[in-house]
Write an enzyme that holds these catalytic residues in place. Sequence first.
Site, PDB file in Angstrom:
ATOM      1  N   ASN A  50       0.777  -2.739  -2.264  1.00  0.00           N
ATOM      2  CA  ASN A  50       0.126  -1.518  -1.778  1.00  0.00           C
ATOM      3  C   ASN A  50       0.705  -1.228  -0.392  1.00  0.00           C
ATOM      4  O   ASN A  50       0.359  -1.887   0.586  1.00  0.00           O
ATOM      5  CB  ASN A  50      -1.393  -1.752  -1.697  1.00  0.00           C
ATOM      6  CG  ASN A  50      -2.120  -0.565  -1.087  1.00  0.00           C
ATOM      7  OD1 ASN A  50      -1.535   0.501  -0.908  1.00  0.00           O
ATOM      8  ND2 ASN A  50      -3.398  -0.746  -0.776  1.00  0.00           N
ATOM      9  N   LYS A  69       0.340   1.299   1.441  1.00  0.00           N
ATOM     10  CA  LYS A  69      -0.583   2.086   2.284  1.00  0.00           C
ATOM     11  C   LYS A  69       0.165   3.234   2.977  1.00  0.00           C
ATOM     12  O   LYS A  69       1.133   3.742   2.421  1.00  0.00           O
ATOM     13  CB  LYS A  69      -1.309   1.167   3.278  1.00  0.00           C
ATOM     14  CG  LYS A  69      -1.971  -0.023   2.581  1.00  0.00           C
ATOM     15  CD  LYS A  69      -2.993  -0.713   3.425  1.00  0.00           C
ATOM     16  CE  LYS A  69      -3.494  -1.942   2.687  1.00  0.00           C
ATOM     17  NZ  LYS A  69      -4.634  -2.581   3.299  1.00  0.00           N
ATOM     18  N   HIS A  95      -9.913   1.891  -3.782  1.00  0.00           N
ATOM     19  CA  HIS A  95      -9.583   0.902  -2.752  1.00  0.00           C
ATOM     20  C   HIS A  95     -10.655   0.976  -1.657  1.00  0.00           C
ATOM     21  O   HIS A  95     -11.142   2.050  -1.341  1.00  0.00           O
ATOM     22  CB  HIS A  95      -8.193   1.194  -2.186  1.00  0.00           C
ATOM     23  CG  HIS A  95      -7.710   0.095  -1.300  1.00  0.00           C
ATOM     24  ND1 HIS A  95      -8.132  -0.040  -0.004  1.00  0.00           N
ATOM     25  CD2 HIS A  95      -6.866  -0.944  -1.541  1.00  0.00           C
ATOM     26  CE1 HIS A  95      -7.556  -1.113   0.521  1.00  0.00           C
ATOM     27  NE2 HIS A  95      -6.786  -1.679  -0.397  1.00  0.00           N
ATOM     28  N   GLU A 122     -10.533   0.969   1.417  1.00  0.00           N
ATOM     29  CA  GLU A 122     -10.244   1.904   2.515  1.00  0.00           C
ATOM     30  C   GLU A 122     -10.608   3.327   2.116  1.00  0.00           C
ATOM     31  O   GLU A 122     -11.037   4.128   2.939  1.00  0.00           O
ATOM     32  CB  GLU A 122      -8.769   1.778   2.933  1.00  0.00           C
ATOM     33  CG  GLU A 122      -8.532   0.478   3.697  1.00  0.00           C
ATOM     34  CD  GLU A 122      -7.137  -0.095   3.592  1.00  0.00           C
ATOM     35  OE1 GLU A 122      -6.204   0.619   3.193  1.00  0.00           O
ATOM     36  OE2 GLU A 122      -6.981  -1.294   3.906  1.00  0.00           O
ATOM     37  N   GLU A 134     -11.269  -7.483  -4.728  1.00  0.00           N
ATOM     38  CA  GLU A 134     -10.839  -7.507  -3.333  1.00  0.00           C
ATOM     39  C   GLU A 134     -12.066  -7.537  -2.426  1.00  0.00           C
ATOM     40  O   GLU A 134     -12.639  -6.482  -2.126  1.00  0.00           O
ATOM     41  CB  GLU A 134     -10.036  -6.245  -3.003  1.00  0.00           C
ATOM     42  CG  GLU A 134      -8.765  -6.068  -3.785  1.00  0.00           C
ATOM     43  CD  GLU A 134      -7.752  -5.257  -2.987  1.00  0.00           C
ATOM     44  OE1 GLU A 134      -6.690  -5.798  -2.709  1.00  0.00           O
ATOM     45  OE2 GLU A 134      -8.042  -4.112  -2.623  1.00  0.00           O
ATOM     46  N   GLY A 191      -6.804  -7.476   5.010  1.00  0.00           N
ATOM     47  CA  GLY A 191      -6.144  -7.326   6.308  1.00  0.00           C
ATOM     48  C   GLY A 191      -6.729  -8.199   7.409  1.00  0.00           C
ATOM     49  O   GLY A 191      -6.435  -8.000   8.583  1.00  0.00           O
ATOM     50  N   SER A 239      -5.558 -10.502   1.983  1.00  0.00           N
ATOM     51  CA  SER A 239      -4.831 -11.476   2.821  1.00  0.00           C
ATOM     52  C   SER A 239      -4.023 -12.491   2.016  1.00  0.00           C
ATOM     53  O   SER A 239      -3.930 -13.664   2.387  1.00  0.00           O
ATOM     54  CB  SER A 239      -5.811 -12.198   3.766  1.00  0.00           C
ATOM     55  OG  SER A 239      -6.354 -11.272   4.670  1.00  0.00           O
ATOM     56  N   GLY A 252      -1.341  -6.210   0.228  1.00  0.00           N
ATOM     57  CA  GLY A 252      -1.196  -5.156   1.231  1.00  0.00           C
ATOM     58  C   GLY A 252      -0.149  -5.549   2.257  1.00  0.00           C
ATOM     59  O   GLY A 252       1.054  -5.448   2.014  1.00  0.00           O
ATOM     60  N   GLY A 253      -0.603  -6.049   3.405  1.00  0.00           N
ATOM     61  CA  GLY A 253       0.277  -6.367   4.537  1.00  0.00           C
ATOM     62  C   GLY A 253       1.551  -7.116   4.168  1.00  0.00           C
ATOM     63  O   GLY A 253       2.647  -6.722   4.593  1.00  0.00           O
TER      64      GLY A 253
HETATM   65  C1  PEP Z   1      -5.158  -4.332   0.117  1.00  0.00           C
HETATM   66  O1  PEP Z   1      -5.217  -3.469   0.969  1.00  0.00           O
HETATM   67  O2  PEP Z   1      -5.343  -4.062  -1.086  1.00  0.00           O
HETATM   68  C2  PEP Z   1      -4.877  -5.694   0.535  1.00  0.00           C
HETATM   69  C3  PEP Z   1      -5.011  -6.660  -0.330  1.00  0.00           C
HETATM   70  O3  PEP Z   1      -4.462  -5.841   1.839  1.00  0.00           O
HETATM   71  P1  PEP Z   1      -4.004  -7.197   2.565  1.00  0.00           P
HETATM   72  O4  PEP Z   1      -3.130  -7.938   1.606  1.00  0.00           O
HETATM   73  O5  PEP Z   1      -3.292  -6.740   3.782  1.00  0.00           O
HETATM   74  O6  PEP Z   1      -5.263  -7.958   2.863  1.00  0.00           O
END
Ligand code: PEP
Length: 248
Positions: A8, A10, A93, A95, A165, A171, A211, A232-233
């Site tokens: 993702n 973002k 999601h 966010e 999640e 994050g 994470s 994500g990150g």
């Molecule tokens: C996400 O935004 O779906 C996510 C899993 O982010 P991160 O891996 O950065 O925690």
Amino acid sequence: MKKIIIANLKMNFTQEDTKNYLDELITLSESITNKLVVCFPYTSLALAKDMLLNTKIIIGAQNVHQNESGAFTGEISAKMLKDLSCKIVLVGHSERRMYFEESYKLINEKIKTLLKYGMRAVLCIGETLKERETSKTKQVLKQQLDQALNGLYENELKNVLIAYEPVWAIGTGKTPTGKQIEECAKYIRNVISQNFSEKAAKNMNILYGGSLKPDNAKTLLSLSEINGALVGGASLNPDSFIKIAKVK
Ligand code: PEP
């Protein structure tokens, strides 16, 4: 069994960033046996469509509007995404729920629209820290699933994936324990079994997100109830994304 590993991206990457990212990712992904999906920002989709032709990287998006077309200034429809070779879309999601006040009723409409256009939906669910600390995790997961999957036919579930999640893990560098993830994934299958069937529950692809990094990927992806990851990150760097994607 092949895992499904979804990036993702973002709100990141210009055209040039996307090109550099994909140049590297395409090369690095040649030996990967797991299924790889990248959910691009809308503005990178046309470039991704060109660059990913004849590769095994699947094109995804991060959101869609629930209506098929019309006067919805600034929005993007399922048909537009399909036109850009998009096969899979994130819905709900945290966010989007936090910053854009998306409800699971709305998310339900988005899923139905995606299914109508032959695309797959990745339904994101998960509890906040407060909900976990007040022992409401299961109650919240059930409510989210009941609303998001309401009115779907069992045979449509093959085009739905669930990303568990926990909001407090996204994050933050924090992750639940393997035991906590397994417990939630089992519970998700229980709810699907009650609402649809045991077969549907068994066949559901449940991903973990929050994470996930190269150093914890092996532990989290080897959990028996987990069929893949939403990253994500760590997906913004092709090298770390591929390290996660290499996990068997
Ligand atoms: C996400 O935004 O779906 C996510 C899993 O982010 P991160 O891996 O950065 O925690």
